[in-house]
Structure formats: structure tokens, C-alpha cells
Design a protein around this motif. Structure first.
Motif, PDB file in Angstrom:
ATOM      1  N   ARG A 195      13.294  46.525  67.061  1.00 26.01           N
ATOM      2  CA  ARG A 195      14.488  47.363  67.254  1.00 26.01           C
ATOM      3  C   ARG A 195      15.752  46.508  67.225  1.00 26.01           C
ATOM      4  O   ARG A 195      16.731  46.847  66.552  1.00 26.01           O
ATOM      5  N   ARG A 196      15.720  45.391  67.940  1.00 21.23           N
ATOM      6  CA  ARG A 196      16.884  44.502  67.986  1.00 21.23           C
ATOM      7  C   ARG A 196      17.238  43.994  66.576  1.00 21.23           C
ATOM      8  O   ARG A 196      18.396  44.028  66.167  1.00 21.23           O
ATOM      9  N   ASP A 197      16.217  43.553  65.833  1.00 25.04           N
ATOM     10  CA  ASP A 197      16.464  43.045  64.484  1.00 25.04           C
ATOM     11  C   ASP A 197      17.048  44.133  63.580  1.00 25.04           C
ATOM     12  O   ASP A 197      17.975  43.875  62.803  1.00 25.04           O
ATOM     13  N   ARG A 216      25.648  54.350  63.798  1.00 21.90           N
ATOM     14  CA  ARG A 216      25.322  54.935  65.094  1.00 21.90           C
ATOM     15  C   ARG A 216      24.126  55.889  64.962  1.00 21.90           C
ATOM     16  O   ARG A 216      23.209  55.857  65.773  1.00 21.90           O
ATOM     17  N   ARG A 217      24.150  56.730  63.914  1.00 21.11           N
ATOM     18  CA  ARG A 217      23.022  57.664  63.694  1.00 21.11           C
ATOM     19  C   ARG A 217      21.729  56.896  63.420  1.00 21.11           C
ATOM     20  O   ARG A 217      20.664  57.239  63.949  1.00 21.11           O
ATOM     21  N   ALA A 218      21.826  55.854  62.614  1.00 23.29           N
ATOM     22  CA  ALA A 218      20.636  55.055  62.292  1.00 23.29           C
ATOM     23  C   ALA A 218      20.116  54.352  63.548  1.00 23.29           C
ATOM     24  O   ALA A 218      18.896  54.270  63.760  1.00 23.29           O
ATOM     25  N   SER A 219      21.014  53.871  64.387  1.00 27.44           N
ATOM     26  CA  SER A 219      20.595  53.229  65.647  1.00 27.44           C
ATOM     27  C   SER A 219      19.859  54.228  66.533  1.00 27.44           C
ATOM     28  O   SER A 219      18.853  53.876  67.165  1.00 27.44           O
ATOM     29  N   ASP A 220      20.360  55.465  66.568  1.00 27.43           N
ATOM     30  CA  ASP A 220      19.676  56.508  67.352  1.00 27.43           C
ATOM     31  C   ASP A 220      18.279  56.768  66.790  1.00 27.43           C
ATOM     32  O   ASP A 220      17.318  56.923  67.553  1.00 27.43           O
ATOM     33  N   ASP A 221      18.170  56.827  65.463  1.00 26.36           N
ATOM     34  CA  ASP A 221      16.862  57.045  64.836  1.00 26.36           C
ATOM     35  C   ASP A 221      15.904  55.898  65.151  1.00 26.36           C
ATOM     36  O   ASP A 221      14.731  56.115  65.438  1.00 26.36           O
ATOM     37  N   ILE A 222      16.417  54.670  65.114  1.00 29.91           N
ATOM     38  CA  ILE A 222      15.583  53.506  65.413  1.00 29.91           C
ATOM     39  C   ILE A 222      15.154  53.542  66.877  1.00 29.91           C
ATOM     40  O   ILE A 222      14.016  53.205  67.210  1.00 29.91           O
ATOM     41  N   GLN A 223      16.048  53.994  67.760  1.00 29.58           N
ATOM     42  CA  GLN A 223      15.679  54.123  69.176  1.00 29.58           C
ATOM     43  C   GLN A 223      14.566  55.151  69.346  1.00 29.58           C
ATOM     44  O   GLN A 223      13.643  54.954  70.130  1.00 29.58           O
ATOM     45  N   LYS A 224      14.638  56.262  68.587  1.00 30.30           N
ATOM     46  CA  LYS A 224      13.574  57.274  68.657  1.00 30.30           C
ATOM     47  C   LYS A 224      12.248  56.693  68.181  1.00 30.30           C
ATOM     48  O   LYS A 224      11.194  56.961  68.776  1.00 30.30           O
ATOM     49  N   LEU A 225      12.285  55.882  67.104  1.00 35.20           N
ATOM     50  CA  LEU A 225      11.065  55.219  66.619  1.00 35.20           C
ATOM     51  C   LEU A 225      10.513  54.284  67.694  1.00 35.20           C
ATOM     52  O   LEU A 225       9.295  54.225  67.919  1.00 35.20           O
ATOM     53  N   THR A 226      11.415  53.569  68.349  1.00 41.16           N
ATOM     54  CA  THR A 226      11.005  52.640  69.415  1.00 41.16           C
ATOM     55  C   THR A 226      10.348  53.404  70.557  1.00 41.16           C
ATOM     56  O   THR A 226       9.280  53.009  71.043  1.00 41.16           O
ATOM     57  N   ASP A 227      10.973  54.509  70.986  1.00 43.19           N
ATOM     58  CA  ASP A 227      10.411  55.312  72.078  1.00 43.19           C
ATOM     59  C   ASP A 227       9.032  55.834  71.713  1.00 43.19           C
ATOM     60  O   ASP A 227       8.108  55.835  72.541  1.00 43.19           O
ATOM     61  N   LYS A 228       8.883  56.281  70.477  1.00 45.30           N
ATOM     62  CA  LYS A 228       7.588  56.807  70.009  1.00 45.30           C
ATOM     63  C   LYS A 228       6.522  55.713  70.026  1.00 45.30           C
ATOM     64  O   LYS A 228       5.400  55.928  70.498  1.00 45.30           O
ATOM     65  N   ALA A 229       6.868  54.511  69.535  1.00 46.74           N
ATOM     66  CA  ALA A 229       5.912  53.400  69.503  1.00 46.74           C
ATOM     67  C   ALA A 229       5.520  52.976  70.920  1.00 46.74           C
ATOM     68  O   ALA A 229       4.345  52.737  71.206  1.00 46.74           O
ATOM     69  N   ILE A 230       6.491  52.910  71.819  1.00 46.53           N
ATOM     70  CA  ILE A 230       6.194  52.494  73.198  1.00 46.53           C
ATOM     71  C   ILE A 230       5.358  53.555  73.907  1.00 46.53           C
ATOM     72  O   ILE A 230       4.460  53.230  74.685  1.00 46.53           O
ATOM     73  N   ILE A 257      20.280  51.814  54.800  1.00 46.41           N
ATOM     74  CA  ILE A 257      19.848  52.346  56.094  1.00 46.41           C
ATOM     75  C   ILE A 257      18.386  52.783  56.018  1.00 46.41           C
ATOM     76  O   ILE A 257      17.599  52.495  56.921  1.00 46.41           O
ATOM     77  N   ALA A 258      18.015  53.445  54.939  1.00 44.13           N
ATOM     78  CA  ALA A 258      16.631  53.908  54.785  1.00 44.13           C
ATOM     79  C   ALA A 258      15.664  52.723  54.778  1.00 44.13           C
ATOM     80  O   ALA A 258      14.585  52.795  55.384  1.00 44.13           O
ATOM     81  N   ASN A 271      11.431  49.706  57.254  1.00 47.71           N
ATOM     82  CA  ASN A 271      10.926  48.391  57.624  1.00 47.71           C
ATOM     83  C   ASN A 271      10.630  48.330  59.126  1.00 47.71           C
ATOM     84  O   ASN A 271       9.576  47.843  59.548  1.00 47.71           O
ATOM     85  N   ALA A 272      11.556  48.856  59.942  1.00 48.93           N
ATOM     86  CA  ALA A 272      11.367  48.853  61.400  1.00 48.93           C
ATOM     87  C   ALA A 272      10.156  49.699  61.774  1.00 48.93           C
ATOM     88  O   ALA A 272       9.333  49.289  62.603  1.00 48.93           O
ATOM     89  N   GLU A 273      10.020  50.878  61.147  1.00 50.25           N
ATOM     90  CA  GLU A 273       8.888  51.750  61.461  1.00 50.25           C
ATOM     91  C   GLU A 273       7.561  51.079  61.109  1.00 50.25           C
ATOM     92  O   GLU A 273       6.608  51.121  61.892  1.00 50.25           O
ATOM     93  N   GLN A 274       7.499  50.418  59.954  1.00 49.22           N
ATOM     94  CA  GLN A 274       6.267  49.739  59.549  1.00 49.22           C
ATOM     95  C   GLN A 274       5.910  48.622  60.526  1.00 49.22           C
ATOM     96  O   GLN A 274       4.751  48.475  60.913  1.00 49.22           O
ATOM     97  N   LYS A 275       6.900  47.850  60.940  1.00 45.65           N
ATOM     98  CA  LYS A 275       6.638  46.749  61.870  1.00 45.65           C
ATOM     99  C   LYS A 275       6.189  47.279  63.234  1.00 45.65           C
ATOM    100  O   LYS A 275       5.306  46.700  63.872  1.00 45.65           O
ATOM    101  N   MET A 276       6.787  48.384  63.675  1.00 47.06           N
ATOM    102  CA  MET A 276       6.384  48.966  64.966  1.00 47.06           C
ATOM    103  C   MET A 276       4.964  49.501  64.889  1.00 47.06           C
ATOM    104  O   MET A 276       4.162  49.304  65.821  1.00 47.06           O
ATOM    105  N   LEU A 277       4.626  50.162  63.781  1.00 45.76           N
ATOM    106  CA  LEU A 277       3.251  50.651  63.599  1.00 45.76           C
ATOM    107  C   LEU A 277       2.263  49.495  63.580  1.00 45.76           C
ATOM    108  O   LEU A 277       1.170  49.595  64.131  1.00 45.76           O
TER     109      LEU A 277
END
Length: 185
Positions: free
Chosen positions: A132-134, A154-168, A2-3, A8-14
Motif C-alpha cells: 500500500r505504501r509503495d 485521492r480516489r486511487a488512494s481510497d481504492d488502494i486502501q479498500k484493497l488493503t482492507d480486503k487483503a488484511i 493509475i490502473a 500491481n498492488a492488488e497482485q502483490k497483496m494477493l
């Protein structure tokens, strides 16, 4: 696992946000700035070379760039490269210095540039959503392969959604700043 997915998602969004910043910097406003010519390539002895490797780019005043070639005979090639670029600039040689005046933007051109900037921002938003989808697909695959529990997923999906919201939100902020800059006369 999960980490790794989150990191990986955070780096790609940045990376998507940084890419947007770079693309917005290329969009010309009425003011001159040295970074405007960064992507212009000059024919340097048969090799395309970035302009900042064959000349120093500086500001003469708020609306004029000065390009001083490191080799005097490169002035003509630099002038040609700037003229042939997609920036719509008309450089002029003054001895061994190339002057690049920034033409004033018309209201119509400003509106066209805003459309371009909004398109760039939307492309970045789409890139972030794809990340986010990937990431969510990787998490679902982890649940299916019994590497991750459904609660963790579910918790990890919520965290990824928060990262997505922050990036957008950052993308929207960059867009608003650039629009404001373009509309300033």
C-alpha cells in the motif's frame, strides 16, 4: 498509470495472502495431511528433490501418513529426510513403505504454534501495508510529475486502501481458521 498501480498492488497483496496460506499449511496440527511433507527435500542421487517427486504421499488413517517410494532403495533416504526436517516427526520403515505417525500435540506446543501462526499473519499484514505504501508513493510521484491530478490520486488512494482492507480481512480470516484448527483437540 493509475490502473497499473492498482493492478500491481492488488497482485502483490494477493501474493502475500497466498504466501500466508502456504505457510499456515506447513504448520502441523494433530491431524495428518499429505501436504505436510511438500517442502521436505530428499537426496535423490545427489540432488535435493521434493518428496512428492520421488514418492507418493498418502494417508493411512487420520494420524498416520504413508510414503511409498517410486524406487524401493529410496525408502532409507526418504526416512532420513523426514527425520531431519523441522517437523519433529519420527518415520518408520515397513518394508518398502515409510509410515509417518503424527504425535499428539500438547497444550504447551499448541500455544507455541499459535504464536508462530500469529507471527506469520503479522508478517503478511506488514507485507500488504508495504505494498500500500509503495503504491501510494507511486501515485504521489505521478502527481508531482503532473501525470495524475490530485483528485485522481485521492480516489486511487481510497481504492488502494479498500484493497488493503480486503487483503488484511482475508489474512485475519486465515489466522482465525488456523487458530481454531490448532485448538481443536
Amino acid at each position: 498509470m493509475i490502473a497499473d498501480v492498482k493492478k500491481n498492488a492488488e497482485q502483490k497483496m494477493l501474493k502475500s495472502v497466498e504466501n500466508l496460506k502456504a505457510n499456515l499449511a506447513k504448520v502441523r496440527t494433530g491431524r495428518a495431511h499429505a501436504g505436510l511433507l511438500d517442502h521436505v527435500m530428499v537426496d535423490y542421487y545427489g540432488n535435493p528433490t521434493p518428496i512428492n517427486q520421488v514418492a507418493s504421499v498418502g494417508l493411512m488413517d487420520a494420524r498416520t501418513l504413508s510414503v511409498s517410494p517410486f524406487e524401493k532403495k529410496m525408502a532409507a533416504a526418504i526416512e532420513k529426510a523426514i527425520r531431519d526436517s523441522d517437523l519433529g516427526l519420527n518415520p518408520a520403515s515397513m518394508g518398502d513403505v515409510v509410515r509417518v505417525p503424527m504425535p499428539a500435540l500438547t497444550e504447551e506446543r499448541r500455544k507455541d504454534l499459535i504464536k508462530v501462526v500469529r507471527g506469520e499473519a503479522e508478517d503478511s499484514r506488514v507485507a500488504v501495508r508495504n505494498v500500500r505504501r509503495d503504491a501510494n508513493e507511486q501515485l504521489k510521484k505521478g502527481v508531482k510529475d503532473k501525470l495524475v491530478s490530485e483528485d485522481e490520486e485521492r480516489r486511487a488512494s481510497d481504492d488502494i486502501q479498500k484493497l488493503t482492507d480486503k487483503a488484511i480481512a482475508e489474512i485475519d480470516k486465515q489466522l482465525a481458521d488456523k487458530e481454531k484448527e490448532l485448538l481443536t483437540v
